[in-house]
Design a protein around this motif. Structure first.
Motif, PDB file in Angstrom:
ATOM      1  N   LEU A 160      61.022  63.846   7.009  1.00 22.33           N
ATOM      2  CA  LEU A 160      60.059  64.944   6.947  1.00 22.33           C
ATOM      3  C   LEU A 160      59.744  65.315   5.499  1.00 22.33           C
ATOM      4  O   LEU A 160      58.589  65.638   5.167  1.00 22.33           O
ATOM      5  N   LYS A 161      60.741  65.269   4.626  1.00 25.83           N
ATOM      6  CA  LYS A 161      60.493  65.570   3.212  1.00 25.83           C
ATOM      7  C   LYS A 161      59.578  64.505   2.590  1.00 25.83           C
ATOM      8  O   LYS A 161      58.685  64.833   1.802  1.00 25.83           O
TER       9      LYS A 161
ATOM     10  N   LEU B  28      62.916  71.996  12.042  1.00 30.82           N
ATOM     11  CA  LEU B  28      62.522  70.965  13.003  1.00 30.82           C
ATOM     12  C   LEU B  28      63.620  69.918  13.175  1.00 30.82           C
ATOM     13  O   LEU B  28      63.894  69.462  14.292  1.00 30.82           O
ATOM     14  N   SER B  29      64.268  69.548  12.081  1.00 32.46           N
ATOM     15  CA  SER B  29      65.344  68.552  12.148  1.00 32.46           C
ATOM     16  C   SER B  29      66.527  69.086  12.935  1.00 32.46           C
ATOM     17  O   SER B  29      67.171  68.350  13.701  1.00 32.46           O
ATOM     18  N   LYS B  30      66.823  70.389  12.776  1.00 33.78           N
ATOM     19  CA  LYS B  30      67.969  70.986  13.464  1.00 33.78           C
ATOM     20  C   LYS B  30      67.718  71.076  14.963  1.00 33.78           C
ATOM     21  O   LYS B  30      68.619  70.804  15.770  1.00 33.78           O
ATOM     22  N   VAL B  31      66.514  71.458  15.362  1.00 33.62           N
ATOM     23  CA  VAL B  31      66.195  71.525  16.791  1.00 33.62           C
ATOM     24  C   VAL B  31      66.297  70.127  17.408  1.00 33.62           C
ATOM     25  O   VAL B  31      66.860  69.945  18.497  1.00 33.62           O
TER      26      VAL B  31
ATOM     27  N   MET C  68      58.926  76.993   1.844  1.00 34.67           N
ATOM     28  CA  MET C  68      58.429  76.900   3.221  1.00 34.67           C
ATOM     29  C   MET C  68      58.505  75.477   3.735  1.00 34.67           C
ATOM     30  O   MET C  68      58.852  75.240   4.898  1.00 34.67           O
ATOM     31  N   ASP C  69      58.204  74.493   2.886  1.00 29.07           N
ATOM     32  CA  ASP C  69      58.319  73.091   3.283  1.00 29.07           C
ATOM     33  C   ASP C  69      59.760  72.757   3.673  1.00 29.07           C
ATOM     34  O   ASP C  69      60.015  72.101   4.692  1.00 29.07           O
ATOM     35  N   THR C  70      60.693  73.207   2.840  1.00 29.93           N
ATOM     36  CA  THR C  70      62.108  72.951   3.122  1.00 29.93           C
ATOM     37  C   THR C  70      62.546  73.636   4.410  1.00 29.93           C
ATOM     38  O   THR C  70      63.279  73.051   5.222  1.00 29.93           O
TER      39      THR C  70
ATOM     40  N   LYS D 134      51.923  64.244   1.781  1.00 24.20           N
ATOM     41  CA  LYS D 134      50.793  65.146   2.022  1.00 24.20           C
ATOM     42  C   LYS D 134      50.435  65.919   0.752  1.00 24.20           C
ATOM     43  O   LYS D 134      49.258  66.195   0.494  1.00 24.20           O
ATOM     44  N   ARG D 135      51.457  66.257  -0.037  1.00 23.37           N
ATOM     45  CA  ARG D 135      51.208  67.011  -1.273  1.00 23.37           C
ATOM     46  C   ARG D 135      50.965  66.094  -2.462  1.00 23.37           C
ATOM     47  O   ARG D 135      50.923  66.550  -3.608  1.00 23.37           O
ATOM     48  N   GLN D 136      50.881  64.790  -2.171  1.00 22.03           N
ATOM     49  CA  GLN D 136      50.660  63.805  -3.239  1.00 22.03           C
ATOM     50  C   GLN D 136      51.746  63.886  -4.305  1.00 22.03           C
ATOM     51  O   GLN D 136      51.485  63.981  -5.513  1.00 22.03           O
TER      52      GLN D 136
END
Length: 315
Positions: free
Chosen positions: A196-197, A220-223, A212-214, A203-205
């Motif tokens: 995801l990172k 999402l990874s934890k769920v 917020m990204d972190t 996406k942020r080039q």
């Protein structure tokens, strides 16, 4: 670099960052850990009868001496376990990545593969699980009982002494097998988190990631990882429980017996008791952990005026 020649090593950075992150997140969500564990240990066939709300109400109404003390019973082993666990995990996870990179003779700019991340995180998780298991046994027994219950551990030290006296060294390793199964949780988590990172940076080039990204990546990874591997936590809690009023400590029923009894008596839903409060606990906890971790590991080298190639999580 400071004029006195001091230099902070990457291993020290990882350890301090993990330690700080573990302390911060544990203090914030400890009450939810108590509710989750009480629900995991409930053996009624209908998990809805013992909801998180009813468990919380019972703790606040019947346990003490104050509500705060009731909600934070067992905090000391939880702090020690999480702080040391995260510190060791991040240390060995970084070293695992370096080892994989060295064994595969990767150039410095080559990204690790999904298998590489899985190997590094699984190795770090297994070592951490073995070393911290005694702490989790004491923690589970403390937060699963009221301090007013006869025979309940009044403190972490009292719990350690009691286990050593009545069960010996083996008593500290109840639940280790499902804990090792739970290593897959960390492996799946870091697999999702790292990817995801990478996706977010693309996406942020390749710009710096924000807090917020972190937070989004870690949540999402934890769920994802937590839902898949949660049954191992229920089995581990049941293996680590005990009856504080028992005059004789009976033999542990064993991993297979607990698992089959759980399936026979409570069906598949039994393996997911406490999942709701667990996600409510671990998702914000993980967000706090990784926000503190990412920013601490960025800031520490700069406190020593060292250059760092780590990507900063923007405040």
């Amino acid at each position: 670099m400071p004029q006195d020649g001091r230099r902070i090593s990457p291993a020290t950075v990882e350890t301090i960052a993990g330690l700080t992150a573990g302390l911060a997140s544990t203090i914030i969500v400890h009450p939810l850990d108590i509710i989750k564990t009480r629900m995991q240990l409930d053996t009624s066939p209908n998990p809805l009868l013992n909801s998180s709300r009813s468990v919380a109400h019972d703790i606040l109404r019947n346990e003490g001496p104050t509500r705060i003390r009731a909600l934070y019973r067992g905090l000391s082993p939880n702090l020690l376990g999480n702080a040391s666990g995260w510190a060791l995990y991040f240390l060995w996870y970084k070293q695992g990545q370096d080892l994989v990179r060295s064994l595969r003779a990767y150039p410095q700019n080559k990204a690790l593969t999904n298998v590489d991340y899985l190997l590094a995180s699984a190795g770090a998780g297994a070592l951490s699980a073995v070393l911290t298991n005694p702490i989790w046994v004491v923690k589970t027994r403390m937060i699963s009982t009221s301090s007013a219950t006869e025979g309940a551990y009044p403190s972490m030290i009292a719990g350690i002494r009691s286990i050593w006296r009545t069960e010996g060294i083996r008593g500290f390793f109840h639940g280790l097998i499902p804990a090792l199964f739970g290593v897959s949780h960390g492996a799946l988590y870091f697999l999702a988190y790292e990817n995801l990172k990478i996706w977010q940076r693309a996406k942020r080039q390749d710009q710096q990631l924000s807090n917020m990204d972190t937070a989004i990546a870690s949540a999402l990874s934890k769920v994802f990882a937590g839902t898949i591997t949660y049954p191992s936590q229920v089995v581990r809690s049941r293996l680590q429980r005990y009856d504080p009023g028992a005059k004789i400590i009976t033999a542990n029923p064993g991993f297979i017996r607990v698992t089959t009894d759980l399936w026979r008596n409570e069906s598949i839903l039994g393996f997911y008791k406490g999942l709701g409060p667990n996600l409510a606990r671990v998702v914000p906890s993980t967000c706090v952990t990784f926000l503190v971790y990412e920013n601490t590991r960025w800031a520490l080298p700069r406190l020593f005026n060292e250059d760092s190639t780590d990507t900063k999580t923007v405040l």
